[in-house]
Design a protein around this motif. Structure first.
Motif, mmCIF file in Angstrom:
data_model
loop_
_atom_site.group_PDB
_atom_site.id
_atom_site.type_symbol
_atom_site.label_atom_id
_atom_site.label_comp_id
_atom_site.label_asym_id
_atom_site.label_seq_id
_atom_site.Cartn_x
_atom_site.Cartn_y
_atom_site.Cartn_z
ATOM 1 N N TYR A 192 44.389 -43.336 -3.069
ATOM 2 C CA TYR A 192 42.990 -43.049 -2.750
ATOM 3 C C TYR A 192 42.154 -44.331 -2.742
ATOM 4 C CZ TYR A 192 42.384 -37.976 -2.472
ATOM 5 O OH TYR A 192 42.375 -36.681 -2.048
ATOM 6 N N PHE A 242 40.050 -45.677 0.568
ATOM 7 C CA PHE A 242 38.590 -45.642 0.568
ATOM 8 C C PHE A 242 37.967 -47.040 0.484
ATOM 9 C CE2 PHE A 242 39.239 -41.180 0.035
ATOM 10 C CZ PHE A 242 38.074 -40.594 0.503
ATOM 11 N N ARG A 272 31.744 -45.281 1.630
ATOM 12 C CA ARG A 272 31.928 -43.938 1.076
ATOM 13 C C ARG A 272 32.468 -44.070 -0.337
ATOM 14 N NH1 ARG A 272 34.863 -39.849 5.188
ATOM 15 N NH2 ARG A 272 34.478 -38.515 3.382
ATOM 16 N N PRO A 303 36.178 -39.610 -3.764
ATOM 17 C CA PRO A 303 35.938 -38.266 -4.324
ATOM 18 C C PRO A 303 36.484 -38.162 -5.746
ATOM 19 C CG PRO A 303 36.888 -38.130 -2.118
ATOM 20 C CD PRO A 303 36.991 -39.559 -2.535
ATOM 21 N N ARG A 349 44.786 -28.524 -1.676
ATOM 22 C CA ARG A 349 43.683 -29.434 -1.392
ATOM 23 C C ARG A 349 42.386 -29.023 -2.089
ATOM 24 N NH1 ARG A 349 43.622 -28.279 4.397
ATOM 25 N NH2 ARG A 349 45.201 -26.719 3.932
ATOM 26 N N ARG A 350 41.536 -30.009 -2.288
ATOM 27 C CA ARG A 350 40.225 -29.776 -2.885
ATOM 28 C C ARG A 350 39.390 -28.864 -1.977
ATOM 29 N NH1 ARG A 350 37.936 -33.772 -6.028
ATOM 30 N NH2 ARG A 350 39.080 -35.331 -4.818
ATOM 31 N N PRO A 376 42.284 -31.900 -6.039
ATOM 32 C CA PRO A 376 43.621 -31.808 -5.433
ATOM 33 C C PRO A 376 44.709 -31.650 -6.490
ATOM 34 C CG PRO A 376 42.380 -33.650 -4.506
ATOM 35 C CD PRO A 376 41.607 -33.165 -5.695
ATOM 36 N N ASN A 400 45.763 -34.346 1.381
ATOM 37 C CA ASN A 400 44.418 -34.308 0.802
ATOM 38 C C ASN A 400 43.492 -35.303 1.489
ATOM 39 O OD1 ASN A 400 44.678 -32.422 -1.660
ATOM 40 N ND2 ASN A 400 46.461 -33.730 -1.853
ATOM 41 N N LEU A 401 44.022 -36.481 1.820
ATOM 42 C CA LEU A 401 43.196 -37.479 2.491
ATOM 43 C C LEU A 401 42.719 -36.984 3.862
ATOM 44 C CD1 LEU A 401 45.163 -40.728 1.585
ATOM 45 C CD2 LEU A 401 42.829 -40.155 0.885
ATOM 46 N N ASN A 437 41.816 -34.085 4.705
ATOM 47 C CA ASN A 437 40.622 -33.269 4.493
ATOM 48 C C ASN A 437 39.449 -34.092 3.974
ATOM 49 O OD1 ASN A 437 42.215 -30.954 5.124
ATOM 50 N ND2 ASN A 437 40.830 -29.742 3.862
ATOM 51 N N GLU A 438 39.721 -34.961 2.987
ATOM 52 C CA GLU A 438 38.644 -35.741 2.373
ATOM 53 C C GLU A 438 37.955 -36.618 3.420
ATOM 54 O OE1 GLU A 438 38.086 -34.998 -0.751
ATOM 55 O OE2 GLU A 438 39.847 -35.234 -2.036
ATOM 56 N N GLN A 449 37.628 -35.890 6.637
ATOM 57 C CA GLN A 449 37.178 -35.039 7.749
ATOM 58 C C GLN A 449 37.979 -35.313 9.030
ATOM 59 O OE1 GLN A 449 34.223 -36.743 5.978
ATOM 60 N NE2 GLN A 449 34.693 -35.067 4.590
#
Length: 661
Positions: free
Chosen positions: A373, A377, A384, A387, A405-406, A421, A446-447, A449-450, A452
């Motif tokens: 993560y 990021f 950003r 999360p 996923r979150r 997650p 998960n990434l 979704n995080e 978008q």
């Protein structure tokens, strides 16, 4: 061996109160083969006060496990409940078949599993019951085992949470006492102190046995009082009272109380109750779960208040309508509190794994996911924040890893939104850390979704394939596979060639499976997945290694003459695979701040050199150097492939070095 219909008689060789649950003589999952062991459990109940609140569950089972769950239940006050005579679902997967359900008697003692002390009266009763059982079946005290001692894999269970060798010594000390001294009745012992978990203290002096009761209370129900500490002496005898005037109001007033107490028991978690070691859940994880529980308690509190008012109204005027309303609200409240309990139990088990022998392993996996993560990021094209809370890893037996996923509704949470997650890892992959490149794949889900990218990625795949001339029907297949493809592509970008090796470990199965195809499946055909990763590896600057992996995969799986794969899917693969890699990894996305994945995630030949050097150090048991946590997967893989140390040594060093970070 037939059903063990003599168990009640055996239990009565003690001086304990023995309660036969109706139907126990014919209850079971089939006949016992024989008796070779007595396996001791604790119920891990949420209720800290009631004498035997888990009885119904032991008899009937849980939604995920059919009852009966034990042959005996042992209450906090030392009462013995005879539950079943046949085979029971209590042992689960065991390390020795002779400890399994067909050969072992199960005793479930009522306990939270988190308290540091057990009531002495309960421990003494536990020892007595085990003594008469092993005497009856011709066993030694060594056949009395804790669930934590028999469970496979080791460390999977922690019950019972007291010292088993000391407990067996206590049982041995009872040798030859076919009818040990009587224990005090529950009412007289309600104020007796608890003792440390170690069961080696002497049995409390015997008190006079309770006088025989002339009550008509059914023999199979728990004898009153039901709660420890409810009474400190004999219950006075009073004249009979009118059931018409007393029972109904008492029943109605108790319904909301019972549900509210059940709800109160589902309290917030505290981080310190899961130990002080680094592996325990973070404060952020605990707070997120507590916030979820708070959202569940709100509607339930409202419902319990309605039940309170309805019960009061029914006591004032017990009309059929008012009584019916109170009963309806009780049912709704009971169902809702049970749903809340399932959520509470789910996280209690997940967090509790961090206190097991696998806590450090799971913490190491958490560090790898956080590293992934952070890398992504930190290199986005726009600003950003990362999360929070980060992904949380937990262990499950089974073949394949998985992720939740979150913010996604989960069935196991009653369709509540998952607060962070979750990465599910099979035990056999944790034992072989060179195969856990799968973590990188699961994190990538998960990434997507995080960041978008859940709609942008399939749209990009569809566009590139159509531009390359791939038929619409075939383009639709690749597009449907977008999530798994994204996981493989990002996993390869994060881990390099070690990820490709790990992927081959996961998907390399029998040819029928490797070439399997299901028209609605979201998973790509395994045969094609490896070639996708090889194409990306080639474009990342590893053409020789990519070619070696491709040759090996082709030798493992020559294209069959007949296959379930659509013919055009195979015939267009050479065109589709480069287009898919371009669409996912080399196309700028708004969610990445206008960058492509390849621009965000760096992995080059110099990084592979770092990984191989870290592998040499890892094999020697020294600090592997300042390398990202995710690179240690490749380091331990490199050390294994080059036979630099024994697998067990590499496994230990891998987790030790991650734990030091």
């Amino acid at each position: 061996m037939p059903y063990l219909t003599d168990l009640a008689g055996v239990a009565r060789k003690t001086s304990l109160e023995v309660i036969e649950v109706p139907g126990w003589e014919t209850r079971g999952r089939g006949e016992m083969s024989d008796v070779r062991a007595v396996v001791c459990h604790h119920t891990a109940t949420l209720n800290r006060t009631a004498d035997m609140p888990s009885l119904d569950t032991l008899v009937d089972g849980r939604p995920d496990l059919t009852g009966p769950l034990a042959h005996f239940g042992l209450s906090r006050s030392g009462k013995v409940y005879v539950i079943a005579a046949g085979r029971c679902n209590h042992a689960g997967t065991v390390r020795d078949p002779s400890w399994g359900n067909s050969h072992a008697i199960g005793i479930e003692a009522e306990a939270t599993g988190t308290d540091a002390t057990w009531p002495e009266v309960q421990l003494a009763a536990f020892a007595q019951l085990c003594r008469v059982l092993i005497d009856h079946f011709g066993l030694s005290a060594s056949a009395v085992l804790g669930h934590k001692e028999v469970a496979d894999p080791p460390g999977r269970k922690i019950d019972p949470n007291f010292d088993m060798p000391a407990f067996r010594a206590r049982i041995n000390a009872l040798s030859g006492t076919a009818n040990p001294p009587a224990l005090a009745p529950a009412a007289a012992l309600s104020s007796s102190p608890t003792v440390p978990v170690s069961p080696t203290l002497p049995v409390s002096p015997a008190l006079p046995p309770a006088p025989a009761s002339d009550s008509s209370w059914p023999s199979w129900l728990p004898s009153l009082p039901w709660f420890e500490g409810e009474s400190s002496g004999p219950v006075p005898v009073t004249a009979p009272r009118s059931v018409e005037h007393d029972v109904l109001p008492a029943y109605l007033s108790g319904q909301a109380l019972n549900v509210r107490r059940h709800l109160t028991a589902l309290r917030d978690f505290r981080r310190d109750e899961f130990g002080g070691q680094p592996a325990r859940p973070s404060e952020g994880h605990v707070q997120a779960v507590n916030a979820l529980l708070a959202t569940l308690r709100g509607p339930l509190n409202t419902l319990v208040e309605r039940l309170d008012r309805a019960a009061d109204a029914a006591q004032t005027n017990p009309s059929p309508h008012r009584i019916g309303l109170a009963l309806d609200l009780k049912t709704q409240a009971h169902d809702l509190v049970r749903a809340t309990e399932r959520v509470w139990d789910f996280y209690f088990e997940l967090f509790g794994q961090r206190q097991s022998a696998f806590g450090d392993w799971l913490d190491a996996c958490d560090r790898i996911t956080l590293d992934c993560y952070q890398h992504v990021f930190m290199h986005l094209g726009n600003e950003r924040s990362i999360p929070a809370p980060p992904p949380f890893c937990y262990m499950r037996t089974g073949f394949s890893p998985a992720t939740f996923r979150r913010g996604i509704p989960l069935r196991r949470l009653g369709r509540q939104l998952n607060p962070f997650p979750l990465v599910q890892l099979p035990y056999h992959r944790l034992v072989n850390p060179w195969t856990i490149g799968a973590i990188l794949h699961e994190v990538s889900h998960n990434l997507q979704n995080e960041l978008q990218l859940e709609q942008a990625v399939p749209a990009s795949i569809r566009h590139r394939l159509r531009a390359a001339g791939v038929p619409v029907a075939i383009s639709n297949i690749w597009t449907r596979w977008n999530r798994e493809i994204f996981g493989d592509m990002v996993g390869c970008l994060l881990g390099g060639e070690a990820f490709v090796s790990s992927l081959m470990d996961v998907i390399g199965r029998a040819p029928a499976q490797a070439f399997g195809y299901t028209s609605r499946s979201v998973h790509p055909t395994p045969y094609l997945r490896t070639f996708l990763s090889c194409e990306l590896l080639r474009r990342m600057g590893f053409p020789e290694r990519a070619a070696e992996f491709s040759r090996a995969w082709s030798e493992l799986y020559p294209v069959p003459r007949e296959s379930m794969l659509p013919p055009k899917l195979l015939s267009t693969a050479r065109t589709a695979i480069p287009a898919v890699v371009e669409a996912v990894c080399y196309t700028p996305f708004k969610g990445l701040g206008g960058k492509s994945l390849r621009q965000v995630i760096f992995f080059e030949p110099r990084h592979q050199a770092m990984i191989e050097e870290a592998g040499v150090r890892l094999a020697k048991g020294v600090d592997p150097g300042v390398v990202p946590e995710r690179f240690l997967i490749g380091a331990v893989r490199s050390a294994l492939d080059q036979h630099r140390a024994e697998p067990d040594r590499l496994m230990r060093n891998f987790y030790t070095q991650l734990a030091r970070r």
